[in-house]
Scaffold this motif. Structure first.
Motif, PDB file in Angstrom:
ATOM      1  N   ARG A  43       7.260   1.135  -0.027  1.00  0.00           N
ATOM      2  CA  ARG A  43       7.509   0.563  -1.347  1.00  0.00           C
ATOM      3  C   ARG A  43       7.970  -0.873  -1.137  1.00  0.00           C
ATOM      4  O   ARG A  43       9.023  -1.123  -0.566  1.00  0.00           O
ATOM      5  CB  ARG A  43       8.572   1.369  -2.091  1.00  0.00           C
ATOM      6  CG  ARG A  43       9.000   0.723  -3.360  1.00  0.00           C
ATOM      7  CD  ARG A  43       8.535   1.244  -4.674  1.00  0.00           C
ATOM      8  NE  ARG A  43       8.095   2.584  -4.834  1.00  0.00           N
ATOM      9  CZ  ARG A  43       7.055   2.893  -5.609  1.00  0.00           C
ATOM     10  NH1 ARG A  43       6.360   1.949  -6.200  1.00  0.00           N
ATOM     11  NH2 ARG A  43       6.707   4.146  -5.764  1.00  0.00           N
ATOM     12  N   GLY A  47       4.384  -3.486  -4.747  1.00  0.00           N
ATOM     13  CA  GLY A  47       3.927  -2.144  -5.117  1.00  0.00           C
ATOM     14  C   GLY A  47       4.023  -1.169  -3.962  1.00  0.00           C
ATOM     15  O   GLY A  47       4.653  -1.434  -2.940  1.00  0.00           O
ATOM     16  N   HIS A  97      -3.090  -0.899  -0.923  1.00  0.00           N
ATOM     17  CA  HIS A  97      -2.272  -0.216  -1.919  1.00  0.00           C
ATOM     18  C   HIS A  97      -2.467   1.295  -1.820  1.00  0.00           C
ATOM     19  O   HIS A  97      -3.544   1.772  -1.459  1.00  0.00           O
ATOM     20  CB  HIS A  97      -2.637  -0.669  -3.338  1.00  0.00           C
ATOM     21  CG  HIS A  97      -1.888  -1.877  -3.772  1.00  0.00           C
ATOM     22  ND1 HIS A  97      -2.346  -3.158  -3.561  1.00  0.00           N
ATOM     23  CD2 HIS A  97      -0.694  -2.015  -4.414  1.00  0.00           C
ATOM     24  CE1 HIS A  97      -1.484  -4.020  -4.054  1.00  0.00           C
ATOM     25  NE2 HIS A  97      -0.468  -3.351  -4.571  1.00  0.00           N
ATOM     26  N   ARG A 100      -1.214   6.030  -5.529  1.00  0.00           N
ATOM     27  CA  ARG A 100      -0.180   6.369  -6.506  1.00  0.00           C
ATOM     28  C   ARG A 100       0.530   5.133  -7.069  1.00  0.00           C
ATOM     29  O   ARG A 100       1.430   5.259  -7.882  1.00  0.00           O
ATOM     30  CB  ARG A 100       0.861   7.300  -5.888  1.00  0.00           C
ATOM     31  CG  ARG A 100       0.304   8.638  -5.470  1.00  0.00           C
ATOM     32  CD  ARG A 100       0.240   9.598  -6.628  1.00  0.00           C
ATOM     33  NE  ARG A 100      -0.197  10.908  -6.172  1.00  0.00           N
ATOM     34  CZ  ARG A 100      -0.978  11.701  -6.876  1.00  0.00           C
ATOM     35  NH1 ARG A 100      -1.407  11.325  -8.053  1.00  0.00           N
ATOM     36  NH2 ARG A 100      -1.320  12.871  -6.403  1.00  0.00           N
ATOM     37  N   ASP A 101       0.121   3.945  -6.632  1.00  0.00           N
ATOM     38  CA  ASP A 101       0.712   2.731  -7.174  1.00  0.00           C
ATOM     39  C   ASP A 101       0.380   2.638  -8.668  1.00  0.00           C
ATOM     40  O   ASP A 101      -0.708   3.022  -9.104  1.00  0.00           O
ATOM     41  CB  ASP A 101       0.168   1.508  -6.431  1.00  0.00           C
ATOM     42  CG  ASP A 101       0.821   0.226  -6.881  1.00  0.00           C
ATOM     43  OD1 ASP A 101       2.012   0.040  -6.581  1.00  0.00           O
ATOM     44  OD2 ASP A 101       0.151  -0.579  -7.543  1.00  0.00           O
ATOM     45  N   SER A 102       1.301   2.097  -9.435  1.00  0.00           N
ATOM     46  CA  SER A 102       1.166   2.119 -10.896  1.00  0.00           C
ATOM     47  C   SER A 102       0.281   1.016 -11.464  1.00  0.00           C
ATOM     48  O   SER A 102       0.071   0.966 -12.679  1.00  0.00           O
ATOM     49  CB  SER A 102       2.557   2.023 -11.539  1.00  0.00           C
ATOM     50  OG  SER A 102       3.164   0.793 -11.176  1.00  0.00           O
ATOM     51  N   ARG A 103      -0.311   0.164 -10.636  1.00  0.00           N
ATOM     52  CA  ARG A 103      -1.033  -0.982 -11.186  1.00  0.00           C
ATOM     53  C   ARG A 103      -2.289  -0.619 -11.960  1.00  0.00           C
ATOM     54  O   ARG A 103      -2.821  -1.432 -12.693  1.00  0.00           O
ATOM     55  CB  ARG A 103      -1.328  -1.995 -10.089  1.00  0.00           C
ATOM     56  CG  ARG A 103      -2.439  -1.623  -9.141  1.00  0.00           C
ATOM     57  CD  ARG A 103      -2.393  -2.514  -7.905  1.00  0.00           C
ATOM     58  NE  ARG A 103      -3.600  -2.417  -7.131  1.00  0.00           N
ATOM     59  CZ  ARG A 103      -3.967  -1.353  -6.424  1.00  0.00           C
ATOM     60  NH1 ARG A 103      -3.218  -0.276  -6.431  1.00  0.00           N
ATOM     61  NH2 ARG A 103      -5.087  -1.361  -5.727  1.00  0.00           N
ATOM     62  N   THR A 104      -2.772   0.614 -11.824  1.00  0.00           N
ATOM     63  CA  THR A 104      -3.983   1.015 -12.552  1.00  0.00           C
ATOM     64  C   THR A 104      -3.688   1.755 -13.851  1.00  0.00           C
ATOM     65  O   THR A 104      -4.616   2.114 -14.574  1.00  0.00           O
ATOM     66  CB  THR A 104      -4.870   1.916 -11.669  1.00  0.00           C
ATOM     67  OG1 THR A 104      -4.133   3.087 -11.323  1.00  0.00           O
ATOM     68  CG2 THR A 104      -5.318   1.188 -10.418  1.00  0.00           C
ATOM     69  N   ASP A 105      -2.426   1.969 -14.149  1.00  0.00           N
ATOM     70  CA  ASP A 105      -2.071   2.805 -15.305  1.00  0.00           C
ATOM     71  C   ASP A 105      -2.703   2.336 -16.606  1.00  0.00           C
ATOM     72  O   ASP A 105      -3.189   3.149 -17.397  1.00  0.00           O
ATOM     73  CB  ASP A 105      -0.548   2.891 -15.464  1.00  0.00           C
ATOM     74  CG  ASP A 105       0.104   3.713 -14.360  1.00  0.00           C
ATOM     75  OD1 ASP A 105      -0.629   4.335 -13.561  1.00  0.00           O
ATOM     76  OD2 ASP A 105       1.347   3.711 -14.297  1.00  0.00           O
ATOM     77  N   THR A 106      -2.703   1.042 -16.849  1.00  0.00           N
ATOM     78  CA  THR A 106      -3.272   0.533 -18.106  1.00  0.00           C
ATOM     79  C   THR A 106      -4.687   0.001 -17.926  1.00  0.00           C
ATOM     80  O   THR A 106      -5.409  -0.157 -18.911  1.00  0.00           O
ATOM     81  CB  THR A 106      -2.389  -0.594 -18.681  1.00  0.00           C
ATOM     82  OG1 THR A 106      -2.279  -1.636 -17.704  1.00  0.00           O
ATOM     83  CG2 THR A 106      -0.996  -0.071 -19.005  1.00  0.00           C
ATOM     84  N   PHE A 131      -6.876   6.338 -10.413  1.00  0.00           N
ATOM     85  CA  PHE A 131      -6.738   5.646  -9.131  1.00  0.00           C
ATOM     86  C   PHE A 131      -8.065   5.463  -8.405  1.00  0.00           C
ATOM     87  O   PHE A 131      -8.079   5.008  -7.260  1.00  0.00           O
ATOM     88  CB  PHE A 131      -5.729   6.365  -8.221  1.00  0.00           C
ATOM     89  CG  PHE A 131      -5.947   7.848  -8.100  1.00  0.00           C
ATOM     90  CD1 PHE A 131      -6.997   8.371  -7.373  1.00  0.00           C
ATOM     91  CD2 PHE A 131      -5.068   8.723  -8.715  1.00  0.00           C
ATOM     92  CE1 PHE A 131      -7.184   9.728  -7.258  1.00  0.00           C
ATOM     93  CE2 PHE A 131      -5.231  10.091  -8.595  1.00  0.00           C
ATOM     94  CZ  PHE A 131      -6.303  10.599  -7.864  1.00  0.00           C
ATOM     95  N   GLN A 136      -8.771   0.452  -9.329  1.00  0.00           N
ATOM     96  CA  GLN A 136      -7.874  -0.323  -8.479  1.00  0.00           C
ATOM     97  C   GLN A 136      -8.348  -1.771  -8.381  1.00  0.00           C
ATOM     98  O   GLN A 136      -7.540  -2.708  -8.436  1.00  0.00           O
ATOM     99  CB  GLN A 136      -7.788   0.292  -7.081  1.00  0.00           C
ATOM    100  CG  GLN A 136      -7.078   1.629  -7.022  1.00  0.00           C
ATOM    101  CD  GLN A 136      -6.703   1.985  -5.593  1.00  0.00           C
ATOM    102  OE1 GLN A 136      -6.193   1.146  -4.844  1.00  0.00           O
ATOM    103  NE2 GLN A 136      -6.953   3.222  -5.208  1.00  0.00           N
TER     104      GLN A 136
END
Length: 199
Positions: A43, A47, A97, A100-106, A131, A136
């Protein structure tokens, strides 16, 4: 195949990796784990990332342990979708990355809305998972790493490149990216465009 052949397999999982030697013959299938090592994601302020250097080091230790058995070839298997970006000289541009990194959530819903869920599925045949590599990459748009990248290698292909100097994409792993056309089994410029990236 000779009477009995030996192969080495690098098996990378989400929490550990291992190297296994397999002996295969007409009446024989024997597997021996020769090395196991941890896989600890990192972490960082940028990210959640994979410690790809640690994985490479663990893999090399395992292959050294396998060497006395003289394997004919080596296979590398890992989870899908995650990748490293390489510059024109083949240097890695930052740590890969973690899926599970959150950068793709939106980002993922926006790509699906732009292309259409049915059209996206018809092209790549993939279940919608936020993901997937296509999402990504959409999330990486505008980053210095993506702007500088000349190529992308999925995790097992990246490790194989470091071992051999050869770049390639193994097709079953490539099919998890969301960028492979399910009908032609070739990279799809249209899907790359949907993610807003240069094919």
């Amino acid at each position: 195949m000779s009477h009995s052949d030996v192969f080495a397999a690098v098996d990378l999982g989400a929490s550990s990796g291992r190297v296994v030697v397999g002996r295969i013959g007409p009446d024989e299938l024997a597997l021996t784990e020769v090395h196991r090592f941890p896989n600890r994601p990192l972490r960082l302020p940028s990210g959640l990332h994979w410690d790809i250097g640690g994985l490479y080091h663990g893999m090399l230790d395992g292959l050294r342990a396998a060497a006395p058995r003289a394997p004919r070839s080596i296979g590398i298997d890992s989870w899908a979708v995650d990748y490293g970006l390489l510059d024109a000289g083949g240097a890695l541009l930052g740590l890969p990355h973690h899926y599970r990194d959150s950068r793709t959530d939106t980002v993922a819903p926006a790509v699906v809305e732009r292309v259409g869920a049915a059209d996206l599925y018809a092209r790549n045949g993939l279940q919608f998972l936020p993901f997937n590599t296509i999402f990504q990459l959409a999330g990486a748009r505008g980053t210095p790493q993506l702007r500088s990248a000349e190529s992308l290698l999925l995790v097992p292909d990246l490790l194989a490149y470091w071992l051999t100097g050869e770049r390639g994409a193994e097709v079953t792993n490539a099919s998890t990216t969301g960028l492979l056309d399910v009908a032609t089994r070739r990279w799809s410029p249209e899907l790359a465009d949907a993610a807003g990236i240069d094919p």
